[in-house]
Structures are given as C-alpha cells and as structure tokens.
Design a protein around this motif. Structure first.
Motif, PDB file in Angstrom:
ATOM      1  N   TRP A 154     -26.681  39.357  -4.004  1.00  0.00           N
ATOM      2  CA  TRP A 154     -25.546  39.101  -3.124  1.00  0.00           C
ATOM      3  C   TRP A 154     -24.340  38.808  -4.003  1.00  0.00           C
ATOM      4  CZ3 TRP A 154     -23.741  40.083   1.358  1.00  0.00           C
ATOM      5  CH2 TRP A 154     -22.657  39.376   1.882  1.00  0.00           C
ATOM      6  N   PRO A 155     -23.202  39.484  -3.788  1.00  0.00           N
ATOM      7  CA  PRO A 155     -22.019  39.234  -4.629  1.00  0.00           C
ATOM      8  C   PRO A 155     -21.592  37.771  -4.572  1.00  0.00           C
ATOM      9  CG  PRO A 155     -21.718  41.177  -3.239  1.00  0.00           C
ATOM     10  CD  PRO A 155     -22.957  40.500  -2.764  1.00  0.00           C
TER      11      PRO A 155
ATOM     12  N   PRO B 254     -27.163  33.310   6.822  1.00  0.00           N
ATOM     13  CA  PRO B 254     -28.310  34.228   6.828  1.00  0.00           C
ATOM     14  C   PRO B 254     -29.093  34.173   5.523  1.00  0.00           C
ATOM     15  CG  PRO B 254     -26.272  35.427   6.453  1.00  0.00           C
ATOM     16  CD  PRO B 254     -25.879  34.015   6.767  1.00  0.00           C
ATOM     17  N   TRP B 255     -30.328  34.612   5.593  1.00  0.00           N
ATOM     18  CA  TRP B 255     -31.178  34.721   4.413  1.00  0.00           C
ATOM     19  C   TRP B 255     -31.222  36.175   3.955  1.00  0.00           C
ATOM     20  CZ3 TRP B 255     -36.251  31.393   5.046  1.00  0.00           C
ATOM     21  CH2 TRP B 255     -35.893  30.056   5.244  1.00  0.00           C
ATOM     22  N   LEU B 256     -31.300  36.345   2.647  1.00  0.00           N
ATOM     23  CA  LEU B 256     -31.399  37.670   2.042  1.00  0.00           C
ATOM     24  C   LEU B 256     -32.711  37.736   1.269  1.00  0.00           C
ATOM     25  CD1 LEU B 256     -30.367  40.445   1.170  1.00  0.00           C
ATOM     26  CD2 LEU B 256     -28.984  39.300  -0.594  1.00  0.00           C
TER      27      LEU B 256
ATOM     28  N   SER C 201     -19.182  42.083   3.937  1.00  0.00           N
ATOM     29  CA  SER C 201     -18.635  41.667   2.645  1.00  0.00           C
ATOM     30  C   SER C 201     -17.505  42.619   2.272  1.00  0.00           C
ATOM     31  CB  SER C 201     -19.718  41.698   1.565  1.00  0.00           C
ATOM     32  OG  SER C 201     -19.149  41.585   0.266  1.00  0.00           O
ATOM     33  N   PRO C 202     -16.484  42.113   1.588  1.00  0.00           N
ATOM     34  CA  PRO C 202     -15.424  43.016   1.117  1.00  0.00           C
ATOM     35  C   PRO C 202     -15.898  43.950   0.009  1.00  0.00           C
ATOM     36  CG  PRO C 202     -15.087  40.786   0.271  1.00  0.00           C
ATOM     37  CD  PRO C 202     -16.191  40.700   1.277  1.00  0.00           C
TER      38      PRO C 202
ATOM     39  N   GLY D 190     -18.143  36.552   0.520  1.00  0.00           N
ATOM     40  CA  GLY D 190     -17.425  36.272   1.755  1.00  0.00           C
ATOM     41  C   GLY D 190     -18.167  35.394   2.741  1.00  0.00           C
ATOM     42  N   ARG D 191     -19.443  35.053   2.492  1.00  0.00           N
ATOM     43  CA  ARG D 191     -20.172  34.155   3.377  1.00  0.00           C
ATOM     44  C   ARG D 191     -21.286  33.481   2.598  1.00  0.00           C
ATOM     45  NH1 ARG D 191     -22.671  35.942   8.331  1.00  0.00           N
ATOM     46  NH2 ARG D 191     -20.900  37.319   8.646  1.00  0.00           N
ATOM     47  N   GLN D 192     -21.765  32.382   3.130  1.00  0.00           N
ATOM     48  CA  GLN D 192     -22.856  31.652   2.484  1.00  0.00           C
ATOM     49  C   GLN D 192     -24.173  32.337   2.814  1.00  0.00           C
ATOM     50  OE1 GLN D 192     -23.364  27.608   3.807  1.00  0.00           O
ATOM     51  NE2 GLN D 192     -24.234  26.962   1.851  1.00  0.00           N
ATOM     52  N   VAL D 193     -24.890  32.754   1.798  1.00  0.00           N
ATOM     53  CA  VAL D 193     -26.144  33.483   1.967  1.00  0.00           C
ATOM     54  C   VAL D 193     -27.223  32.809   1.130  1.00  0.00           C
ATOM     55  CG1 VAL D 193     -27.343  35.674   1.522  1.00  0.00           C
ATOM     56  CG2 VAL D 193     -25.025  35.680   2.473  1.00  0.00           C
TER      57      VAL D 193
END
Length: 397
Positions: free
Chosen positions: A205-206, A194-196, A132-133, A210-213
């Motif tokens: 998750w922000p 991915p899963w968090l 992530s940025p 930057g990605r689908q979480v």
C-alpha cells in the motif's frame, strides 16, 4: 469468539478466507463462512470442519458461460445478489462477534453488522481496489473504462457508478433495519480502516495512499497435498517445464496455443492447467487441480492470468512469471507488479501477439530474472493469516 467470514467470487476470493478461518479455529474461535453455493467450496469447508452458508447463484456457471453477460444482465445479477445477502446474512451473523467481508460484492455486510451491533472488517486482496491518487480504479465487469481522466476523477466516477447500482436499494434495506442512509456506497463498504491481505513486498500500500489501511500480508494456508503420480513422473522425465494456466478465467483462444508454441521454440516442455475453462492444447501434458505450492518451485516459468493467489504463490517460490491478464478486476494490477519488480514480464491480454509473447518469454527465462525472482521470494511473508487472526481476536486497537 464467533466470527462470520463472507465473500462472493471464484477460488481466488474464497481461499484467503479459508486460510483465515483455519487460523482462527486453531486459536479457539468458532467460524462460519458465507460463500457461493458451488460444490467445490461447500466440500472444501466441510472437509475442514467449517460451517458453510451458501449465498447467491453458483459462480462457476457464470464464469463458464459461452458469452460474457451483458451490462443489463450484470446489473440484474448484482441486484439479486444484494437481495439474497439481506435475506441470508442476518441469520448467518446471529451469535457472532465480528463480520469479515471480502470484496465489493459484499454490499449488505456492513449494514447487517451494524444492525446486529457487531464489529465489521472489510478486506481486499489487492491495493488497486482501494481509492488512491497513485492508481486508477480496477476494471469492473459491465462498466466501460473512461480514458483521459486523472486518478481522482476516475475514482469519483467509480463511486458514482456504484451508487447508481446500489444506493437506492441499500438505503431502503437500511431504513427497514432502522439504520440511517449512506451517501457513498463504495466507501461505506470499504470502511474507514480497510484491511489489505497482500504481501507488502509484492503488493504494498503506498505510504501516501490517501487512507489508513491495515496491511496484514497475504492470507495463505500451507498445502500438504502430494502431486499426482503421473505428474511426478512427468516432472522427473526431463528439464523443468513451463506452466500455462488461467484459473477461473477463459483466455483468448490464441494465448494458450501461442504460449505452448513459444515455450517449445525455446526447447521447454509444457504443462497446461485445465482450469474452469477446460483448457487443453494438443500434445501437452494437462493437469487439473494440483498443489501449486509444491509444483511451482519445479518449473521454468509460470504463464497465468494475474490472479492474486497465483501471483503470490509463484513469487513466494521464486519462479519467473509471464502474466497475460484480461481487463478485469485486479489482474492488470498484478501483471504490473510482476513487471515492476522485474520477476517476470507482463502483457496486455487483449492486445497480446505471438511476437510480444515471445519477447516476454525472453525476459522471463533470462537467468537474471530467475535470480531476482528467487531473491524476492525470500522476502515474502508467510504469516498474513496469523497476523489477521490475532488482530481479530485481540479486538480493535
């Protein structure tokens, strides 16, 4: 449905998957679980009726080594673990409908799932582990931490290092399985979605990450164990004590002693958790493996290393925290989250002093910190494992 769960690491890596396994079985699924061969893990699973598949060398021996492994030893260790996974995972996945892998060490898991034609889900317990940025990569054992680069450059370097370790052997195994090569091992393991498994209040998750979480909430299991009689007697004999414990981590020799000294200087009693390091401080009440869910709510503060599970448990019961992480994995991230939410204080373990620890205790033991900790605890979800089990049973959507 038959589900294969797999991870390699310490108790903090294994227990979330145990929570998911229990939820899945309660819903009628069959569960098999790959873990390190340490006796405490195999006995834990056997006691719950979960089929256990040992993979790799024991973790406790590695964590309790008198000296940290060298970069060369870590490279060899990772190579051997990859080979072991390709030897063990295909048989473990036989008859399963989905493979859930936790942690970057699960490099072989997605390839085995592809070869078997089954669903693959990657899960991590901390947002900092995903590119992530908004944050830099977490420190990885044996790899130096470059300074002066932006987050995007650091994540690119991280991918290059993972490729240097795993790309050639992974693609050789994929070719043997009739699978095409991959170009980025890390992102291949992480998958596109991915899963968090972390609480969205404590470790979100922000939104522009930057990605689908898929953030499910933390995977926890209610611990019904009573506290030992001698611990109950200690707790009842005086005001709430300060807990000092570092789980599977071996802290700097001074940290535990300083924590006890600072606690006593403020008139607090102290509990010391031995952990995997066999921690002990003269004159302190020492405990082994006990029910943190029951214990933490009866404490003045929790001093710990910043593991995801310990941070989550302390936050959920609303007890202030003092986090003293070593520079490893997600420990610095959770220290930062405790400080950012103002439910405690955080130090940089390698640079901690008794003066900085004293200031951290001042913050953690202030009435306003406890008030914030209790307020945040009331917001934390408890249904993460149930949510994840439902997502698995309902299928991809």
């Amino acid at each position: 449905m038959r589900v294969l769960l797999s991870t390699y690491g310490t108790r903090g890596d294994v227990e979330p998957l145990v929570a998911l396994a229990v939820r899945l079985r309660a819903s009628g699924a069959e569960v098999r679980m790959c873990t390190p061969p340490d006796e405490e893990f195999t006995e834990r699973l056997a006691g719950l009726g979960i089929e256990s598949v040992p993979v790799g060398p024991p973790v406790r021996a590695l964590m309790r080594a008198t000296a940290p492994p060298t970069p060369a030893e870590l490279t060899r260790y990772r190579d051997e673990l990859l080979e072991t996974q390709f030897d063990v995972f295909p048989a473990a996945a036989e008859g399963c409908d989905v493979l859930v892998a936790a942690g970057l060490a699960q490099v072989a898991a997605r390839s085995v799932a592809e070869a078997a034609g089954i669903r693959y889900v990657y899960v991590t317990y901390s947002a900092v582990n995903l590119p992530s940025p908004h944050h830099a990569p977490p420190p990885r054992p044996g790899w130096s931490e470059p300074a002066g680069a932006d987050n995007a450059a650091l994540w690119e370097l991280d991918a290059q290092r993972v490729n240097a370790q795993f790309l050639e052997p992974l693609n050789a195994h994929r070719a043997a399985l009739g699978l095409p090569p991959v170009g980025n091992v890390r992102d291949h393991v992480y998958s596109d979605r991915p899963w968090l498994a972390a609480d969205p209040v404590l470790g979100p998750w922000p939104e522009t990450g930057g990605r689908q979480v898929v953030q499910t909430g933390a995977w926890t299991l209610v611990d019904e164990r009573p506290l030992p009689d001698e611990l109950e007697e200690f707790l009842a004999a005086g005001p709430p004590p300060v807990y000092v414990g570092f789980g599977s981590i071996t802290p700097s020799p001074d940290i535990a002693r300083w924590s006890v000294e600072v606690s006593r200087a403020r008139g607090c009693r102290v509990l010391v958790s031995r952990g995997w390091a066999g921690l002990a401080v003269d004159g302190c009440f020492a405990i082994g493996d006990v029910n943190h869910q029951r214990l933490f709510g009866r404490l003045a503060a929790v001093v710990h290393h910043g593991g995801a599970g310990t941070t989550q448990t302390a936050a959920r019961v609303g007890v202030p925290q003092v986090v003293v992480p070593i520079r490893l994995a997600d420990n610095p991230y959770w220290a930062g989250q405790v400080a950012a939410t103002k439910v405690g204080a955080a130090l940089d373990g390698p640079t901690a002093t008794i003066e900085s620890l004293t200031a951290a205790f001042e913050t953690a033991l202030a009435p306003e910190t406890r008030a914030r900790a209790e307020a945040l605890g009331a917001e934390i979800r408890t249904d993460g494992a149930e949510t994840a089990a439902r997502l698995l049973l309902d299928g991809p959507g």
